[in-house]
Design a protein around this motif. Structure first.
Motif, short mmCIF file in Angstrom:
data_model
loop_
_atom_site.label_atom_id
_atom_site.label_comp_id
_atom_site.label_asym_id
_atom_site.label_seq_id
_atom_site.Cartn_x
_atom_site.Cartn_y
_atom_site.Cartn_z
N TRP A 53 9.74 2.32 2.12
CA TRP A 53 8.81 3.36 2.56
C TRP A 53 7.61 2.74 3.24
O TRP A 53 7.27 1.59 3.02
N LEU A 54 7.03 3.54 4.11
CA LEU A 54 5.89 3.12 4.90
C LEU A 54 4.63 3.61 4.22
O LEU A 54 4.44 4.82 4.04
N ASN A 55 3.79 2.69 3.82
CA ASN A 55 2.51 3.03 3.23
C ASN A 55 1.54 3.22 4.38
O ASN A 55 1.09 2.26 5.00
N LEU A 56 1.25 4.47 4.67
CA LEU A 56 0.41 4.81 5.83
C LEU A 56 -1.07 4.68 5.49
O LEU A 56 -1.46 4.69 4.32
N THR A 57 -1.89 4.57 6.51
CA THR A 57 -3.33 4.45 6.34
C THR A 57 -3.86 5.58 5.48
O THR A 57 -3.46 6.74 5.63
N GLY A 58 -4.75 5.24 4.57
CA GLY A 58 -5.36 6.23 3.70
C GLY A 58 -6.74 5.78 3.28
O GLY A 58 -7.21 4.70 3.65
N SER A 59 -7.37 6.59 2.47
CA SER A 59 -8.73 6.30 2.04
C SER A 59 -8.78 5.20 0.99
O SER A 59 -9.79 4.55 0.81
N GLY A 60 -7.69 4.98 0.29
CA GLY A 60 -7.60 3.90 -0.70
C GLY A 60 -6.32 3.12 -0.47
O GLY A 60 -5.50 3.47 0.37
#
Length: 181
Positions: A53-60
């Motif tokens: 899975w692709l861990n997409l840009t986020g706040s944390g």
């Protein structure tokens, strides 16, 4: 009600492919346990024991911080439509660096997407199916495009700067080796 499996079956793969959201669970030795909702077209079952899975840009960036310390992870899928069904995948996960030999071929399983912070490969050693009788029914309206629109406006340099500023430490102050890779 609950059943255990030693692999991801065809029934499980079909269920996973139909889900619009899934949840990740990770924890370091000490500190907070993290559970994150994930969406968009960011997960693939590679084989009976492997998920990417692709861990997409986020706040944390808690998942990355936790995986540096402990590679255990749980993924959970819930049926919010149709028959009640919960599926959990338990296993060990790793963040694939850009030069990892499998990364390029795994990326071809996904549509082109900006803002991919990490590519995470999980080796599944236990699958659990349970009833989900108490999970409420919801109607899916559409995927949100806020993240996609935001990342599409950013250059690679802009994203790297954001990751360095916003994703370099966990909530518990643990440094993340490479906030995005």
């Amino acid at each position: 009600m609950g059943k255990r499996f030693d692999k991801i079956t065809d029934e499980h793969k079909k269920f996973i492919a139909g889900q619009k959201i899934f949840f990740t669970g990770t924890a370091a030795t000490e500190g907070r346990v993290n559970v994150s909702p994930k969406g968009l077209d960011s997960l693939r079952v590679v084989d009976d024991h492997t998920v990417v899975w692709l861990n997409l840009t986020g706040s944390g960036n808690e998942t990355a911080a936790h995986l540096q310390e402990h590679n255990r992870m749980t993924l959970m899928f819930c049926a919010f439509e149709g028959n009640p069904y919960i599926l959990r995948l338990y296993g060990q996960a790793e963040i694939l660096p850009p030069d990892h030999p499998e990364r390029a071929s795994l990326m071809q399983l996904f549509p082109k997407m900006n803002g991919i912070r990490q590519v995470i490969l999980m080796k599944v050693d236990l699958v659990q199916k349970s009833c989900g009788y108490a999970v409420p029914l919801y109607d899916f309206v559409e995927s949100r495009d806020v993240l996609t629109k935001w990342t599409d406006k950013k250059s690679d340099t802009d994203l790297e700067q954001y990751w360095s500023e916003k994703n370099a430490l966990s909530l518990d102050g643990k440094p993340i080796d490479k906030p995005g890779n």
